[in-house]
Scaffold this active site. Structure first.
Site, PDB file in Angstrom:
ATOM      1  N   LYS A 105      -4.928  -9.088  -6.732  1.00  0.00           N
ATOM      2  CA  LYS A 105      -6.072  -9.500  -5.921  1.00  0.00           C
ATOM      3  C   LYS A 105      -7.285  -8.615  -6.246  1.00  0.00           C
ATOM      4  O   LYS A 105      -7.129  -7.411  -6.432  1.00  0.00           O
ATOM      5  CB  LYS A 105      -5.688  -9.325  -4.441  1.00  0.00           C
ATOM      6  CG  LYS A 105      -6.711  -9.769  -3.437  1.00  0.00           C
ATOM      7  CD  LYS A 105      -6.266  -9.412  -2.022  1.00  0.00           C
ATOM      8  CE  LYS A 105      -6.645  -7.992  -1.662  1.00  0.00           C
ATOM      9  NZ  LYS A 105      -7.646  -7.824  -0.608  1.00  0.00           N
ATOM     10  N   LYS A 113     -11.560  -4.055  -3.242  1.00  0.00           N
ATOM     11  CA  LYS A 113     -12.634  -3.072  -3.388  1.00  0.00           C
ATOM     12  C   LYS A 113     -12.156  -1.638  -3.448  1.00  0.00           C
ATOM     13  O   LYS A 113     -12.870  -0.775  -3.946  1.00  0.00           O
ATOM     14  CB  LYS A 113     -13.667  -3.253  -2.277  1.00  0.00           C
ATOM     15  CG  LYS A 113     -13.135  -3.094  -0.865  1.00  0.00           C
ATOM     16  CD  LYS A 113     -14.303  -3.268   0.085  1.00  0.00           C
ATOM     17  CE  LYS A 113     -13.890  -3.899   1.395  1.00  0.00           C
ATOM     18  NZ  LYS A 113     -12.837  -3.171   2.109  1.00  0.00           N
ATOM     19  N   LYS A 146       0.826  -1.211   0.000  1.00  0.00           N
ATOM     20  CA  LYS A 146       0.000   0.000   0.000  1.00  0.00           C
ATOM     21  C   LYS A 146       0.855   1.254   0.000  1.00  0.00           C
ATOM     22  O   LYS A 146       0.477   2.269  -0.567  1.00  0.00           O
ATOM     23  CB  LYS A 146      -0.981   0.001   1.182  1.00  0.00           C
ATOM     24  CG  LYS A 146      -2.049  -1.072   1.030  1.00  0.00           C
ATOM     25  CD  LYS A 146      -3.361  -0.760   1.725  1.00  0.00           C
ATOM     26  CE  LYS A 146      -4.399  -1.786   1.293  1.00  0.00           C
ATOM     27  NZ  LYS A 146      -5.719  -1.615   1.856  1.00  0.00           N
TER      28      LYS A 146
END
Ligand code: ATP
Ligand code: LTN
Length: 338
Positions: free
Chosen positions: A203, A206, A121
């Site tokens: 992956k 969302k 991230k």
């Protein structure tokens, strides 16, 4: 969920959570939510909407508020019964933030530096590498340990975080005696890592703008269209081979989880039929899987007062369990009782 039920049955505890950082996806469902439901009768379950975690990336306030309500509705629509499982919002129970601070002092900088989710991230969002993103796994550890959870049903990407929670619990117990139950992850054999339909190396996630997501609340025509567009691989045969055929293998996993069919059965079913027929069948299986969930969630969202009563009662119940652990921790550490 009532205290009397919890006390008389004394079932082992489960804790798990999902961030209201976007609408729930097929990945959230197959990797976690479906197992939450399957395990919910045998365990005393705390299922959380982890809004404190979600603000590690920037959220639009009105959207965040709406998603929390949507998420409660979707938890129930998937089959979780608020009378049996505690369905609550993390920020309603201050003990999460309180224990998190304490556990920050028992978690090493080096341990957090090794977390692959942080590395991922922080390389993807270079404009907002905040301290919360770095200590995110400590808050997650607090979530789990507050409830003395034995089992944590999650997708594969959370395995490392649950291991950290176990290590921190072990370290704390080593200093102060048996304060925390040591948690273990529960990761499904199939569906633990559903990949994006647009890029089978990533992956399905969302909060990723890249697309390739199927959402729990998507209408049938949207789902069918997304599957028609899903990336496949060269060659036309439907065969499970993650290295050579990651796109087709991902679709086979989705179909297998949705229908209960084995990979062999799926290969036989589509032998000689090509990708077109296969993708349509996968799409239809997901449409049927999600149809009752979407319809129930829509009905629940029309009764906001009910949803508010669910998360309000649940927060009270969760706070009682959490505060019990927090008081014990304060005492062990040597904080003065008030
Ligand atoms: P974000 O994109 O905001 O990081 P996310 O889509 O990864 O979110 P979370 O709310 O972080 O979803 O995860 C909820 C649960 O669903 C976790 O247990 C996670 O492991 C699981 N999960 C999420 N995406 C997938 C996926 N693609 N395959 C399997 N499990 C998944
Ligand atoms: N980090 C998790 C969400 C989460 C969680 C938890 C999962 C927060 N606290 C406690 C299990 C147990 C994620 O899925 N991104």
């Amino acid at each position: 969920m009532t205290d009397t039920v919890a006390q008389t049955e004394k079932k082992p505890v489960i804790f798990s959570g999902m961030q209201p950082s976007g609408a729930l996806t097929l990945g959230s469902y197959m990797g976690a939510l479906q197992n939450w439901v399957n395990l919910s009768d045998a365990y005393d379950c705390y299922y959380c909407i982890v809004d404190l975690h979600a603000i590690t990336s920037r959220q639009e306030p009105a959207e965040l508020r709406r998603r929390c309500l949507d998420q409660i509705a979707q938890y129930i629509a998937c089959g979780l019964d608020p009378a049996k499982s505690t369905l609550f919002i993390q920020s309603h129970v201050p003990a999460h933030a309180e224990l998190s601070w304490i556990l920050n002092c028992y978690t090493m900088f080096g341990e957090l530096s090794r977390m692959t989710q942080f590395k991922d991230k922080s390389t993807r969002n270079t404009d907002n590498i905040n301290a919360g993103l770095f200590t995110y796994p400590v808050l997650m550890t607090a979530d789990i340990l507050l409830y003395q959870a034995e089992l944590v049903p999650v997708g594969d990407d959370q395995r490392q975080h649950v291991e950290l929670a176990r290590d921190v619990a072990n370290r704390f117990n080593g200093i102060y005696g048996d304060v925390f139950t040591l948690p273990k992850s529960f990761i499904p054999e199939e569906g633990a890592r559903i990949m994006s339909l647009a890029d089978s190396t990533r992956k399905m996630s969302k909060s990723e703008p890249a697309g390739g997501c199927i959402y729990l609340m998507d209408k049938p025509e949207v789902i069918l269209k997304s599957f028609k567009r899903a990336v496949t691989d060269s060659g036309g045969d439907v065969r499970y081979d993650q290295a050579e055929k990651p796109g087709v293998s991902n679709l086979m996993t989705i179909y297998s989880v949705a229908t209960g069919k084995s990979y062999d059965a799926i290969e036989a079913e589509f032998s000689g039929l090509g990708y077109g027929a296969f993708k349509t069948a996968v799409g239809e299986s997901v449409v049927e899987l999600f149809r009752p969930i979407r319809e129930k969630a829509e009905a629940l969202l029309a009764d906001k007062a009910y949803l508010v009563s669910v998360y309000t009662d649940a927060a009270d119940h969760a706070a009682r369990a959490a505060n019990k652990t927090l008081r014990k921790v304060y005492k062990k550490i040597g904080f003065v009782a008030k």
